[in-house]
Design an enzyme around this catalytic site. Structure first.
Site, PDB file in Angstrom:
ATOM      1  N   HIS A   1       3.827  -6.046   6.534  1.00 25.75           N
ATOM      2  CA  HIS A   1       4.305  -5.506   5.255  1.00 25.75           C
ATOM      3  C   HIS A   1       5.779  -5.879   5.073  1.00 25.75           C
ATOM      4  O   HIS A   1       6.503  -6.037   6.052  1.00 25.75           O
ATOM      5  CB  HIS A   1       4.143  -3.982   5.327  1.00 25.75           C
ATOM      6  CG  HIS A   1       4.303  -3.263   4.032  1.00 25.75           C
ATOM      7  ND1 HIS A   1       5.525  -2.860   3.541  1.00 25.75           N
ATOM      8  CD2 HIS A   1       3.383  -2.837   3.129  1.00 25.75           C
ATOM      9  CE1 HIS A   1       5.346  -2.220   2.397  1.00 25.75           C
ATOM     10  NE2 HIS A   1       4.059  -2.186   2.115  1.00 25.75           N
TER      11      HIS A   1
ATOM     12  N   LYS B   1       0.142   8.551   3.118  1.00 24.98           N
ATOM     13  CA  LYS B   1      -1.079   7.738   3.188  1.00 24.98           C
ATOM     14  C   LYS B   1      -2.157   8.430   4.014  1.00 24.98           C
ATOM     15  O   LYS B   1      -3.247   7.887   4.203  1.00 24.98           O
ATOM     16  CB  LYS B   1      -0.773   6.373   3.801  1.00 24.98           C
ATOM     17  CG  LYS B   1       0.095   5.484   2.935  1.00 24.98           C
ATOM     18  CD  LYS B   1       0.274   4.117   3.592  1.00 24.98           C
ATOM     19  CE  LYS B   1       1.506   3.395   3.086  1.00 24.98           C
ATOM     20  NZ  LYS B   1       1.267   2.586   1.890  1.00 24.98           N
TER      21      LYS B   1
ATOM     22  N   ASP C   1       3.136  -1.044  13.359  1.00 23.80           N
ATOM     23  CA  ASP C   1       3.146  -0.382  12.057  1.00 23.80           C
ATOM     24  C   ASP C   1       1.781   0.276  11.873  1.00 23.80           C
ATOM     25  O   ASP C   1       0.796  -0.391  11.589  1.00 23.80           O
ATOM     26  CB  ASP C   1       3.436  -1.443  10.989  1.00 23.80           C
ATOM     27  CG  ASP C   1       3.195  -0.941   9.578  1.00 23.80           C
ATOM     28  OD1 ASP C   1       2.899   0.263   9.402  1.00 23.80           O
ATOM     29  OD2 ASP C   1       3.306  -1.764   8.650  1.00 23.80           O
TER      30      ASP C   1
ATOM     31  N   CYS D   1       2.729  -6.047  -1.186  1.00 22.60           N
ATOM     32  CA  CYS D   1       3.921  -6.074  -0.328  1.00 22.60           C
ATOM     33  C   CYS D   1       3.719  -6.965   0.890  1.00 22.60           C
ATOM     34  O   CYS D   1       4.203  -6.658   1.992  1.00 22.60           O
ATOM     35  CB  CYS D   1       4.321  -4.666   0.107  1.00 22.60           C
ATOM     36  SG  CYS D   1       4.828  -3.616  -1.243  1.00 22.60           S
TER      37      CYS D   1
ATOM     38  N   GLN E   1      -1.552   1.954   8.057  1.00 24.72           N
ATOM     39  CA  GLN E   1      -2.939   1.878   7.588  1.00 24.72           C
ATOM     40  C   GLN E   1      -3.942   2.318   8.655  1.00 24.72           C
ATOM     41  O   GLN E   1      -5.156   2.304   8.411  1.00 24.72           O
ATOM     42  CB  GLN E   1      -3.285   0.456   7.119  1.00 24.72           C
ATOM     43  CG  GLN E   1      -2.481  -0.046   5.933  1.00 24.72           C
ATOM     44  CD  GLN E   1      -2.696   0.784   4.672  1.00 24.72           C
ATOM     45  OE1 GLN E   1      -3.666   1.534   4.547  1.00 24.72           O
ATOM     46  NE2 GLN E   1      -1.758   0.677   3.735  1.00 24.72           N
TER      47      GLN E   1
HETATM   48  C1  LIG Z   1       0.883  -1.645   6.436  1.00 26.58           C
HETATM   49  C2  LIG Z   1       1.981  -0.900   5.753  1.00 26.58           C
HETATM   50  N1  LIG Z   1       3.173  -0.739   6.353  1.00 26.58           N
HETATM   51  C3  LIG Z   1       4.188  -0.068   5.802  1.00 26.58           C
HETATM   52  C4  LIG Z   1       4.064   0.494   4.565  1.00 26.58           C
HETATM   53  C5  LIG Z   1       5.241   1.201   3.992  1.00 26.58           C
HETATM   54  O1  LIG Z   1       4.996   2.554   3.814  1.00 26.58           O
HETATM   55  P1  LIG Z   1       5.946   3.398   2.861  1.00 26.58           P
HETATM   56  O2  LIG Z   1       5.975   2.704   1.536  1.00 26.58           O
HETATM   57  O3  LIG Z   1       5.326   4.726   2.783  1.00 26.58           O
HETATM   58  O4  LIG Z   1       7.295   3.415   3.493  1.00 26.58           O
HETATM   59  C6  LIG Z   1       2.834   0.370   3.887  1.00 26.58           C
HETATM   60  C7  LIG Z   1       2.589   0.955   2.549  1.00 26.58           C
HETATM   61  O5  LIG Z   1       3.241   0.706   1.564  1.00 26.58           O
HETATM   62  C8  LIG Z   1       1.784  -0.330   4.494  1.00 26.58           C
HETATM   63  O6  LIG Z   1       0.609  -0.499   3.876  1.00 26.58           O
END
Ligand SMILES: Cc1ncc(COP(=O)(O)O)c(C=O)c1O
Ligand SMILES: Cc1ncc(COP(=O)(O)O)c(C=O)c1O
Lengths: 404, 139, 404, 139
Positions: free
Chosen positions: A118, A217, A191, A357, A194
């Site tokens: 991401h 999430k 990370d 993203c 998900q």
């Molecule tokens: C795989 C992954 N990592 C990181 C994020 C970042 O999360 P957040 O936007 O809640 O900081 C997301 C979602 O946007 C994501 O899908």
């Protein structure tokens, strides 16, 4: 086929009974228990934690600290780990980049990132790599989520990757990748955004270094997230954001800092968020991750079957369904993903379109955009049916005459 | 109400304005990082009049129909009039009030009024118009 | 004397009818309208803003952007200003230090900070000063909140101060200080944490550069805060936290960023927090800041009168009550502030004791700690009476025989 | 229940353990940044026995009474026994279970059990004990 229907747990479906929400990977809806417990916190225990000698502050402190413990328990992390709360996964990832990575990576060292990471993983590491003169390398994946190269070398100091890719739906073989990285002495940033709330996670079976997540999430409120990390790593890290609550002594010119994990939490913390997160964990536990994962797998398998029957759909991600998280990315021939999303919205079907993203992944896969359906425990087989019907409708609007 | 009216689908499919423009005097490229829309507007200006215009590139139906309808509207217009139309359009999709006269002048482009309620798509529906604005502002 | 009683607006007083909460400067309780609207957001509009083409995402985007506008309106800030949301004031202050200050301060330049600034102002600036070789100077105050020196010089690039000091209760003459700083070309960081929600604020009368605040101190939920700044300053600033939503294009090795204010908001933002903040603003507006300020002034004046009648109390802060915010710091002869707070807690009176995150101020005033009562719109004259009785009780426990 | 019992108030006021200790073999200073407590524990050790102990400095009633009660408890005890008492005390205020025998050994210090419910005051009530622990661990 699964016939579970848990929409009754989620008040938003009372408001919008006809809605087919399939953007769980962006954010989840909130079960009643989460909003109720958060409200109840404000009604019974609201106050600033850590600082006050009075009853409400004591209650808030207890709740906040219990939150750290419950996150660890939920992940099967033992006393070698500690929880740091942040506002979202992105803040947690910035924290790691600005402290651990900044301190430990020198010019010429390699930072290895999975191309499906991401932006919140990639951009903070880009900045550190640039500042330190380190080399940012990528592990490439093809459209089925299979690795194409092995960029991990003896120079690799950091490996960063999503447990489950939000652009391809791939569940990575985290155990093997952790081992591979540790064998060369690298530290891994995992990370979990998900993965948490979707699949059973047990740190005891792994040797996780850093794990990041967002509450919103996983059925928890917005504005709370965190990282779970080995205490020994945290203890070696300088502070990130600074100010109230994370200090020991402040003089006019110098400051000494609190211990771990307080050192990383500057300013008044979001206790209500932590309370909501604990409620979300309780909600998930009340059904159990095994059952949740089974339900989501059933949706994946049903949706894949339906989509594969449509010749105008191109699907990305692993063939092997056991390697798939609760999302499917795809394209509809002849219709730009953003048009697909807008047309599905006309049918009250909410999906995501774009780069999710993950622009470097899209570029590598030579896709300018894709559609994504992603689901949680509240989604049903009927949701998938309505979604597939809406895709057919989109084709009609675009003048296609499809025969199935 | 659906944004995907016949007019829009027609412009999206007809492609009569999606062609190379020989002898264009001005070219302006516009990107939309969010969805990967990437369009170029080509314009032939003569004595303050837009003699011809066309576009190339790829994008969603909204972005392509919007630039195509725009091209139909501004062709053979004086730059000053094109500018007025362009400003009126951008105000309309922001949800700002536009004089009745200017609404009329927008003709087919009026159907994009609904964009003001679609924040995720506004950039699609204004990509071509921003290219036009840049061209005019450079004069 | 004020006889207003607005406890009925705050559900926590239903739960704890006997509670005398006097730690509003640490955090405020939440009126019903705030928790209800937040819950209603989750029930009707919950989703990820900015990204989705579908209805809920559109609603969330609209609410979030309306929040920016309502904050500006609330402060009387015109279109030259923009709102950036953060999780609390501390994050906002770190943001400014790491971007504007980091970019604009060179070795030998001076950063001038009022000694009564909060740790969240001081520590981030210490770190930048150290990194840049800049000089960190202080404006000193005595125990009545009167400035003792004028450290602002032609070399001053930054002036940072609280609008209302949370350690002394002093309302600073912000207009004069802004002018003084602007005359030497300095940019001012105004920490509004104790001012917002207490006194009428009108940017139109001032020439504010940066203004920071926390929602949780102004009846809004925890986990939301922000900064309001001149767009021209924001536009010149590099990003702070990086990742999703604040980017334009990300490639494997480089990234370009979104415009202002999105550039400063990485990751999924807290829309529910913004909704709660808007509800809090509505709550405040429904009574009006003039009335709120009058009520709080009446409490200050009553409390000062009562405390002054007790010979064993030492009071800090301005004599002139028009220069006082909604808080009083003091010490009780013969009893350590932490013991005072614990003994008051036995009587259900919640106050704060310690350094109030202002150690440099305490050191300068030669105080090791102090007690602080601070109040909001829900507090009453009876609260002050109970507080004063509890102080008398503390003296009794400590074996003093006081004659009033 | 009030923490401020007669025993605590008595220790806070009596000051019999707040004095300079001539010929102390060990001195350990402890700070509590949160409230400014700043105490020094002085100990005279002879052949593994705590012959004498005293403290100086300033702090709240809880911190002063707690170090004073501790001093009464450990005086004339073997270091190993003092260590056991110290560990038991620190466990008790953390809310962990402590054997009945050790609870008895804590005597007057038992009144601090309530600290486990006062996170903001735990550091006050353990400051002296942490000094003792440091001294013992250094042996
Ligand atoms: C795989 C992954 N990592 C990181 C994020 C970042 O999360 P957040 O936007 O809640 O900081 C997301 C979602 O946007 C994501 O899908
Ligand atoms: C004057 C002042 N500034 C800044 C802050 C920091 O606010 P927060 O802890 O919400 O970040 C506070 C409160 O703690 C404060 O009183």
């Amino acid at each position: 086929m699964t016939t579970m229907n848990h929409k009754g747990d989620f008040p938003i479906y009372e408001t919008h009974p006809g809605m087919v929400y399939l953007d769980h990977a962006a954010t989840s809806h909130k079960p009643d228990i989460v909003t109720r417990r958060t409200e109840s916190y404000y009604k019974t225990s609201n106050s600033s934690p850590h600082r006050g000698a009075y009853l409400l502050s004591v209650k808030s402190t207890e709740l906040y600290d219990r939150g750290r413990k419950e996150v660890l328990d939920f992940l099967g992390a033992d006393e070698r780990y500690s929880t740091v709360f942040t506002k979202n996964a992105t803040e947690a990832l910035n924290l790691i980049a600005q402290t651990h990575v900044m301190e430990n990576v020198k010019a010429g060292d390699e930072i290895c990132v999975s191309i499906d990471a991401h932006h919140s993983v990639i951009v903070p590491l880009q900045l550190v790599a640039k500042r330190k003169g380190a080399i940012l390398k990528y592990l490439y994946l093809d459209r089925t989520g299979t690795f194409e190269n092995d960029a991990i070398t003896a120079k690799t100091k950091i490996l960063a990757l999503p447990w489950i890719s939000n652009g391809l739906g791939k569940i990575h073989d985290v155990k093997a990748l952790l081992k591979r990285a540790h064998d060369v002495g690298a530290v891994v940033i995992l990370d979990g955004a998900q993965a948490i709330g979707h699949i059973p996670i047990d740190f005891a079976e792994l040797d996780v270094d850093f794990f990041t997540f967002s509450g919103h999430k996983m059925y928890a409120p917005q504005g709370i997230g965190g990282l779970v990390a080995k205490k020994e790593l945290l203890e070696a890290m300088p502070p990130f954001l600074t100010g109230g609550d994370m200090i020991e002594y402040v003089t006019e010119q110098t400051t000494t800092y609190a211990g771990v994990p307080e050192r990383f939490e500057a300013g008044t913390q979001n206790v209500a968020g932590v309370v909501g997160l604990m409620a979300a964990i309780d909600y998930i536990k009340s059904y159990g991750l095994t059952k949740i994962h089974e339900h989501e797998m059933a949706l994946t398998s049903y949706a894949l079957e339906k989509l594969k029957a449509l010749p105008f759909i191109e699907i990305y991600g692993p063939e092997d369904i056991s390697k798939r998280g609760a999302l499917i990315t795809f394209n509809v021939e002849g219709i730009h993903p953003h048009d697909v999303a807008s047309l599905l919205d006309e049918k009250w079907v909410s999906i995501r379109a774009g780069h999710h993203c993950t622009q470097p992944l899209m570029k590598h896969l030579e896709l300018s955009a894709s559609c994504r359906v992603s689901y949680g425990f509240y989604n049903t087989i009927e949701d998938i049916d309505k979604f597939v019907d809406a895709v057919k409708y989109a084709r009609e609007v675009f003048g296609y005459v499809d025969v199935y | 109400m659906s944004m995907y009216t016949e007019t829009i689908m027609w412009h999206n499919q007809s492609g009569h304005n999606k062609r190379p423009l020989e002898g264009a005097t001005h070219v302006e490229r516009g990107n939309n990082p969010n969805c990967g829309d990437d369009l170029s507007l080509e314009v032939t200006l003569e004595n303050g009049v837009i003699k011809d215009a066309a576009f190339s590139g790829s994008g969603c139906a909204i972005s392509q129909a919007s630039i195509s309808i725009m091209i139909d509207l501004i062709k053979d217009k004086a730059v000053m009039d094109a500018k007025k139309i362009c400003d009126a359009y951008l105000s309309m999709v922001k949800g700002e009030s536009v004089s009745e006269e200017m609404v009329d002048a927008l003709e087919d482009a009026q159907i994009f009024e609904g964009l003001s309620k679609m924040p995720a798509r506004v950039k699609c529906g204004t990509l071509g118009w921003h290219c036009l604005k840049t061209v005019i502002n450079q004069l």
